[in-house]
Design a protein around this motif. Sequence first.
Motif, short mmCIF file in Angstrom:
data_model
loop_
_atom_site.label_atom_id
_atom_site.label_comp_id
_atom_site.label_asym_id
_atom_site.label_seq_id
_atom_site.Cartn_x
_atom_site.Cartn_y
_atom_site.Cartn_z
N SER A 40 -2.50 -7.91 41.64
CA SER A 40 -2.30 -6.80 40.71
C SER A 40 -0.89 -6.23 40.79
O SER A 40 -0.29 -5.88 39.77
N VAL A 41 -0.33 -6.14 41.99
CA VAL A 41 1.00 -5.55 42.11
C VAL A 41 2.08 -6.56 41.72
O VAL A 41 3.12 -6.19 41.15
N SER A 63 0.28 -4.68 36.93
CA SER A 63 -0.84 -4.83 35.99
C SER A 63 -0.81 -3.77 34.90
O SER A 63 -1.86 -3.34 34.41
N SER A 73 0.39 -6.42 51.35
CA SER A 73 0.86 -6.33 49.97
C SER A 73 2.16 -5.55 49.89
O SER A 73 3.09 -5.93 49.16
N TYR A 105 3.66 3.35 46.25
CA TYR A 105 2.95 2.18 46.76
C TYR A 105 3.40 1.85 48.19
O TYR A 105 2.58 1.59 49.07
N ALA A 115 -2.06 -1.10 39.80
CA ALA A 115 -1.88 -1.66 41.13
C ALA A 115 -1.87 -0.57 42.20
O ALA A 115 -2.38 -0.79 43.31
#
Length: 745
Positions: free
Chosen positions: A40-41, A46, A174, A220, A440
């Motif tokens: 997703s990231v 996304s 991630s 993030y 994400a």
Amino acid sequence: MRDGPDRYPPEGAGERSRARAVPAPERLLVLSLALLVIGSVMAAGSVHVWSLIAVATLAHASAVVALWRRRTPLGSLSPIAWLILGLAAYSAFQAVPFPMRWVARVAPESADIWARALRPLEQGAPQFIPLSLDPGASLLEALKWTTYAAILVIAAMIGKRGGLRGALAVVFGSAVAVALVTIVHGLAGAEKLFGIYAPRFATPRWGIPPLLNSNNLAGYLNLGVFSGIALLFSDRRRATIWFTAVGLSLVVAVMVLSASRGGVIALSLGLLCLPLVVWAVRRKSGSLNGRSRNRTRTVALFLVPAVVGGLVLALLGSSEGTWEELFYTGVEKLQLLGRTTALIGQLPWFGVGRGAFETAFTPFRPDSGPGIYSYPENFVAQWLAEWGLPIGALALGAFMWLLRPGRLQIWREMGSVVAFLGVLVLLLHNLTDIALEVPAVCIALGTVIGALEGNARRLGRTEPGRGPARSQRQSARRRRGGSALLFVLAGSSALASVLLWDRHPAWAQRDELSARFSRTDFTRRAAFRGFARELGAAMIAHPADPFFPLLGGLAATQTPDVNPVPWIARSLERDFLNGRSHLLLARVLAKKGLLHQALLEAKLAAKYDPTLIGLVATSVTNWTDQTDRLRAAVPEGRAGASMLVALARALPSPERREQRRTLVDEAIGRDPSLAEARAFSIEEVLADLESKAPPCQGDLHSRCIATAMAHLRELEHLEHNASRPLVLRARVMDADRGPRAAYDL
């Protein structure tokens, strides 16, 4: 009485015992979660519809399979997952069409916007309308939130069976991957993400990260930092600890290089609170013994060099622009938040519709210019504006209740406390820089929250509130199918609604119709009618957006016997600060011979959008060259001073010398610090000197040089780091003492 040490298991004991034999289904579950979080990231967060659809499909499929294999009944679902699914359902409900008269009673402002949407097409109001002002966006948000619920369920299963380590390792890994991608792109000087996607709206300051917005990237990475610190507390393998410490250095470095003020402040506060939190947990659990102190000392031994190393790497990779951005003291976002309260006050009960902020906020935007505000940069204001006060406040209160530390039993393990601190840091950051609208980021956040809840269930404190008698009466088939069937229905309905309704966000339709406009010949009425039909579909999909009627007005001005005024009027209804709409209306009025009204509209265009001042000045000087009439198009303040200079530049003929000088002198009188006015004055004097015009002939030559030097000193003060003052000084020296002096300079 304080709980004794025998009440709590030794730090990491449970994890060591389970690490000996991890069942294959659990490994597959962790692998699917890692694929979702990292995938997703890496797909630019996304944020694009098709990447979100792919992630959502995989997330729902993984959740359904996991729930089916574990025979999970509905009553065993996480309460947070139920809350998220409920908010997804309400977002979809906002997109359901109702009779116009019903909506007019409960949300009259929304009904009025819908009723006026098709007026440029001379069509009546639609009979059925939704509460949302962007129903396609609301359905897309419903898909996002069902995806978050699926992610949370998967992470909770992992946490319940194996503790926090698996889910936190996924989030931290991630974040490290994002940092490495950013560093590699920066060192390679890449201009496209993975050599494929070129950023259109974002301008990364260092490299090209998968999350192209610096604030989203910082949020993030901050969550990744605290996930990594939690792993340090829960892992005792030296190789893993070294890997975690190196990864932390890279993540901290890229986070600082993102130049997000909110992200750096939030991370700093979290790291400052960390020692206090560690001390409080040790004291509360009664584990202030030698082994606990040694463990804390080991973590500090790796953590402090990791953070310092990250800061050193950031210092080496930074530029002057990085630090200017970090220490910028602007408070525009506070003004944006204040304007959002006006939007909330206009539609307090049902909101503008989840995801509709971008198109609904335009009448309330705080400043002039061509900018579009997609978010209020505060997730609390976002929820209240889009869901309405009742549901927004209920959602905030419910999340606060379900995420309270006592319920999640975070005090039982140090890793839980640090992970929970990472959640708080991300939420704190999202009070000033919103990142939670990026799928994400929410997927990573849902992973951490789900792991915390599952871990709390593992510790035996948080169990679902269903009666055992009822559970015993359920057949095996029903127990197996309840939760899985729920996610099948939620996921399939959300995916189907997005695929069938509208896969085009407002910005995508703006791009598509702009490209269509640029390649269409509107001298034929049939071409305009076809384009108008496409605009009508876009205006029904996004009734509050002012762009589509403005585009219709531009097309109408090129089509014979078509009145563009209704289109322009609709655009101005939705965004009175839109300078391009005012400029277009000014040109239409001037063409009809209404010069006075045209000059007033030109004045508004220059006032509301300073980037249009050059275009406005060119148009105005084409209509008239009388100084008094030119002044009618000049707004007040700094924009007016810039407009006066632009008008002077638009009068290039030699016989307009005195008129140009009058306009520029007036501009300097209004704003002595306007560099453009000073530079233009110097250029005018140089033109007279180089042409040996009468104002600078003979004895007047030295006076012209003195005038130019006076303006030049002011310009050098205003642009002390620019090359323009040096070039102009060389030209003045050439005119005064010859080319040798200019060459030496």
